[in-house]
Structure formats: structure tokens, C-alpha cells
Enzyme design. Sequence first.
Site, PDB file in Angstrom:
ATOM      1  N   SER A   1       0.805  -1.221   0.000  1.00 21.04           N
ATOM      2  CA  SER A   1       0.000   0.000   0.000  1.00 21.04           C
ATOM      3  C   SER A   1       0.842   1.276   0.000  1.00 21.04           C
ATOM      4  CB  SER A   1      -0.959   0.011   1.197  1.00 21.04           C
ATOM      5  OG  SER A   1      -0.234   0.021   2.399  1.00 21.04           O
TER       6      SER A   1
ATOM      7  N   LYS B   1      -7.200   3.537   8.031  1.00 16.64           N
ATOM      8  CA  LYS B   1      -6.257   4.506   7.467  1.00 16.64           C
ATOM      9  C   LYS B   1      -6.875   5.899   7.405  1.00 16.64           C
ATOM     10  CE  LYS B   1      -3.770   1.045   4.736  1.00 16.64           C
ATOM     11  NZ  LYS B   1      -3.456   0.530   3.391  1.00 16.64           N
TER      12      LYS B   1
END
Length: 804
Positions: free
Chosen positions: A707, A750
Site C-alpha cells: 500500500s 487509514k
Amino acid sequence: MFQQNFFNPDNFNEEGDTIPLFSINDDELQFNDAFGNILPVLALKNTVLFPGVVIPITVGRDKSIRALQKAEKGDKFIAVLTQKDINNEDPGPEDLHEIGTIAKVMKILRMPDGNTTAILQGRKRFRATQFHVSEKLLEVQPSTIEDVTPVKNIKFNATMASIRDFAKKIIELSPNIPSEANFMLQNIKNNAFLVHFISSNLNLGVDKKQELLQTEDFQVKAEMLVDYMNQELQLLQLKDQIESRVRGDLEKQQKEYFLNQQLKTIQEELGGNPQEEELNILESKGKTKVWSKDTREAFEKELLKARRINPQIAEYSVTLNYLEFMLELPWNEYSTDNFDLAKVKKVLDKDHFGLEDVKKRILEHLAVLKLKGDMKAPILCLVGPPGVGKTSLGKSISTALDRNFIRMSLGGLHDESEIRGHRRTYIGAMPGRILQSIKKAKTSNPVFILDEIDKLGKDFRGDPSSALLEVLDPEQNTTFHDNYLDVDYDLSKVLFIATANSLSSIQPALLDRMEIIELSGYSTEEKLEIASKHLVPKQLEEHGLKKQHAKMSKNILEFIIQNYTRESGVRSLDRTIGAVMRSIAKKVAMDETYNSNIERDLVLDALGPERFEKGDYSKVDVPGVAVGLAWTKVGGDILFIEASISKGKGKLILTGNLGDVMKESASTALSYIKAHSESLGLNPAVFDEYDLHIHVPEGAIPKDGPSAGVTMLTAICSAFKKKKVKPHLAMTGEITLRGKVLPVGGIKEKILAAKRAGLKEVILCSDNKKNVDQIPADYIKNLSITYVDKMEQVIHHALGIEIL
């Protein structure tokens, strides 16, 4: 202990293992013998000869026999030295101790078996000054050593008195030493001979005896002997205590046996038998139980077996415990569920803020149960970071449903028998913890929390997670088999709720049997609600405070959340509020003046300086630094990625404890920039003339995953173009060599991490929009989200660079 003081030729061993005897003349040690300048040497293997002591030895080595023969033909004196190594069959001067004893050969006996036995009396200690070595014989030039005992010395007299006392006690405790030995010791008046005699007879190693022989100072020698005798006495006393205890236990067992037999006879005469009455009570209880045919047959079989067993036998108590356990289990006993769905929802909302997915699933189960009347309970698994309320939610569910509550911690569990129980063939066998918990619950449909299921262990004692497969399978747990109970038990009505922090360590087969409900971290808004509705009232009560003593506004709670905690759950927040309450409790107890409306000054005084600052996470002042978003077991976090170029040969340097996948993302990003260098306005030669160093701070923490691809791309491009990344911007997404941006996981965590850190904008893959839509709008208020599909879009949005 003392060695037995009797002359027995059968006990003689070659040049060692001797039995010291009482001196022929023990009244004094004033031997005025005239020794020759050179004496033959007799080497002893595993004993030491002391002055005044008589020992018989069996001689087998040729040199030793020749030494005795020479002494017998001469003045009958021989130098006796102890070997350093008993395994040496031909010792030389260097193999013998320097100090020994001159002995007189009292008698030499030729035994029928051909061996030679000599009776020696120690005369005087000597030091070997010079050896004369020949093939036939070893001779020595001795220098005699006089034994000087202190005269009219109180300390020495006290030491000798202690030696006599210890000797008397040792003789009394030693079964192998005759009591006449006490009279023998009383007749020894010479202190020097008494020390030598006891040293020779005490059960010591050769090295310790040699040390006593070599010691010049008689006071020191006597004190050493006292120490050795004290150790021997303690050993004998301990042995005597153990033997007395064993004798006492045996006598107690015999006494109890006879008393029990008499009691049994009396009871039979009176017509009563307590064991029979006890079994009759169990039988009557069994008749009231709603059992299946197999269960009743198993109970009656064990009951019949108990009637035949002697109550004194250990197996009787094992059988009795088994029968009692069968009766205590709540067979087909169920509590009545609360079908008032509105009330259930109200209770769940009151106890826990958020967690809507779990509440919805519980209400759905109750609704079907209300309509159908009978349904197997679901098996739920709540997965989320620590502190989000997974375990406490189980208690709340049991309250809402009006069911009993049981919690079983699985963290660190290694033994399969903890789940399935032990077979009754083993001593101390017990049922498994599943059925033990059901017994405590007193119903067969409790809410059963299996806490920390992801932390189950596995070793040589079995695999508990495999044992749980039967427990957590709705198709199998109707006939759960416990090794101890050995009868099928129905667990299908139990509402099992497992909790875990991560799914990665759970066995796939076990994971397949559970309905997974993910609980993500709380946003700041959720924490504010939880703190004001639950944590503050709880901490007030725990610290003995009332509402008027402390009032916390939402602004103060938000200040504490943002500046003193960094977590997905609320455990740290709970402790932090508790610290503030303790400070207030102290002021109340000491009658200090303070403002009950808590302000920042009081928080700073109680908690100290702010631990976290938003500015540290959002401020980027130099080119080559981009902010990424990461998922961790405790929720989301932000991640700085730093890129720097320096003169070199085009090397790529990666630091920060990165995993293989993250390293590959860096290589992919660099390859993409190289391939599009002209479009980005970069000279292709720069990649050969400069080294690129990518670093991710907090190097002690391992980092991995795809990511960070877009963040690395942005940081590298920023470093080469010497252009700063747009401020207050974070990003996450996987990249490919084709220039695509791919979706990643952990989006809610996140996004919440970005909001907590004070960031204002996030770049995500377009395919992650569905994940963002599941986040309540209030949680991402004032947070702009930009969706991209290509890497050119990322570079344009983050750096303002158009790729031609």
C-alpha cells in the site's frame, strides 16, 4: 557418618577402602620411635592414614608387597602416602601427596586366597623431602612433623568439647554404629588422637581427609573437623526426620484402615451405611433429570459400579465425582430469551456506542428465533484492535437477551485436554473447560465468550484449535464429546462469541466455521461519545467522586484524545481520564480549592506535557518527503517516506526495516519514473549519476505491504524534481509498472488515522470508494478524498506536475 569400627578381613580392599580401628595404645601419642633416614613407601588409593590409628589393608601391587617385606625385615616402619589419582596403578613421586604418615607394620597375614593383608598403626606425620626411585621399590627420605596442641586455650577446649558433643549425637543417630562407641570415645583423653581418630572414621572424601592431615595449625584443624561433623549431623537429622515421617504416615494409614473397618462393622450392626445413603441420593436426583436413553444408561452403569466398589479404594471417589458432575450439568435446561427486540436494542445501545454490525446481527438472530421458535445459535467472531469493546460486548449481549454469561480466555492455551477434558483412566482427570463453564452457567444456552481465539498455542500436548472445530461447528456441536464425560452433550443452543485481534493466526478450518464481524477503530467523534457517556461516569464512581466534583466538556475530552492518546480503542483514554480523576480526588481529599469545570491547566498538571502533536505528522518542509497511510493491529497510522538523492552510480538504497513486498514497491516506483523520465522533464542520465536512498523512519518496527507504492512514487519524484509534496496530504495504494493504481485494504482505519493526525486530504484508488462509502459521513467531515486510477494523476495532484 562414622564408618563401622570392626576388624573384618572380608571387607578389605586393595591398598584402600580400609576400616580404621581403635589405636592399640590410645592413651598418648608420644611415640619415641627411631626411624631410619630412608623408608619404603606404601601408596594408598582411597584412604588416608592418621597418627595413632590402626588400619588393615590388603596389598596386591608388587611394589607395595616388596615395601612391606623390606619394612618387616628391617625396623618395621614404612612411609604411607595417599595417591592423587586412584586409577594410577604405578604411582611415581609426582603422583603422591607430599605429606603422609609413618606407620609401624604390626602384623602381616597371608590369606588362603593368596592375598597379603597388613595391619598398620600410624605413628607420626612426615613430609616427603626426597624420593629414591627404582624399578622394584619406591623409597623416601622423611622429615617428621610434630603435632602441637594448644595448652590452656579456652577456644581450643571449647572446640574439642564441640567435637565430643557432635560425635555423641552422630553415634546416636547412626544405626550402623554400636552404642559402645560412645564409651570408647570417652576413654580417649588425648585431644590430638581424638581429632585424628574421628577424622579417620568420619565419612569424608579422600581429598578432605588429606587436607585435615596436612593442616599444621591444630586449632584450624579442629575447627575444620567441627564443620565437617556439623554437615554430617545435619544430613543424619534430615534422614531421621524423613524416616520418622514415613513411619508416621504408615502408622496413620494402618490406624485409619482399622478404624474404618470398625466403623463399617458398627454401621452394619446399627443398620446404616453413609455410602449407600449417598448413592441413593444421587440415584433419586438422576430420576429427575431429562436425559437421553444413552445418557441415563451411562449414569446407571456408573452408579451400579460405585455400589460394588469398596469406599476405601481411590476409584470410588473418582466414580463419585463423575456421577456428581453428570448431575450438576444443566441437561436440557434453558433460560427464556427476551424477545422484546426494542428493549434489546436499547440495552445494546446503552452499553456500547457504535458497533452497529454486531447489534444488527444479534437482533436478526432474535427475530428469527421469535418467529421460528427453535434455531441453532450463530457462532460469531468479533475481530478488531485492542480496546474497542469486543469482550465487554458479550456481557452486554447476555444482559440484553436475559441469558447467563460465561467467559473463557484462550490466550496461551496449549493443551487439547483443556477443551475436551481428560480420560478418567488418568489420576486427577478433569472435564474440559467448555463443560466446566456450562456447569457454572447452570443453563445450556448461555452467551459463551471465547476470548483471544487468535492466541491459541500448539505444542506436543496437542492442538486446541483443532479441538475447537467440533465445538464451533453447528452441524457437530449437537453431539459434543468430552473425554471425561464420555457422553454426547448438546452445545447447539449456546451463543458462542469469539474475539480476536487478527485473523492471520487462526486456523482456516476454524475460521470457516465462524461468522466474521470486523470492528474497526473508533473515530475521534465516537471516542468523544464513549468518553462522555461511559468512561467519565465510570471513573467518577471508581474514584469516589460525584458529578459536581468534576465536569469534563467535550472540548477538554477532545484535547485529551488528540494530545495524550494514539490508539484505535479507548483503553488508553480510560486510563488517562482515570489519571485526571485521581488528581481531582487528591484535591477534594485535601480540601484544596480548584475549578470543578476542568480546564487545560488542570489536565496539563495531572498528565504532564502533551505527548502527541498534530504538527509533527502533517508538516513537510523539504522535497522528497511524502505521507503514507498504514494499517496495524492496533488500528491505522500515518507513515513518512523519505527519499534523498546524492552523487553516485545509480544505486537504490532502502532502509527502515522494510519487508520484501515494500522493497519491490520501491523498485517498481523507480522503474516507472525511469521509463517516464522525459515526460516528467528529467534527464535520463541523472539516474546513472545519482544514488537514490529511500528511508522509512522508526527502523525498529518491521514494515511491509504494497500500500506504500503511491507514497514511494511521490517521494522519489519529489526528490528528483526537487519539488515539495502538497501539504496536509496523505495517500495509499498499490502501483504497477503499467502505471495503474490498485486498491488496498484497511481503508477505514487509514482514513481515521489521517483524520486523527490532522491531515486534510487523502488520495485513494477509485476502487476503494466502496470502502469509504461505508464510513459515516461525520467521521470524514472536513477530510477531502481524491480518487485516482493512474500514477500520472497521483503525481499531478501531489506535486502539480503534468506528465506529457
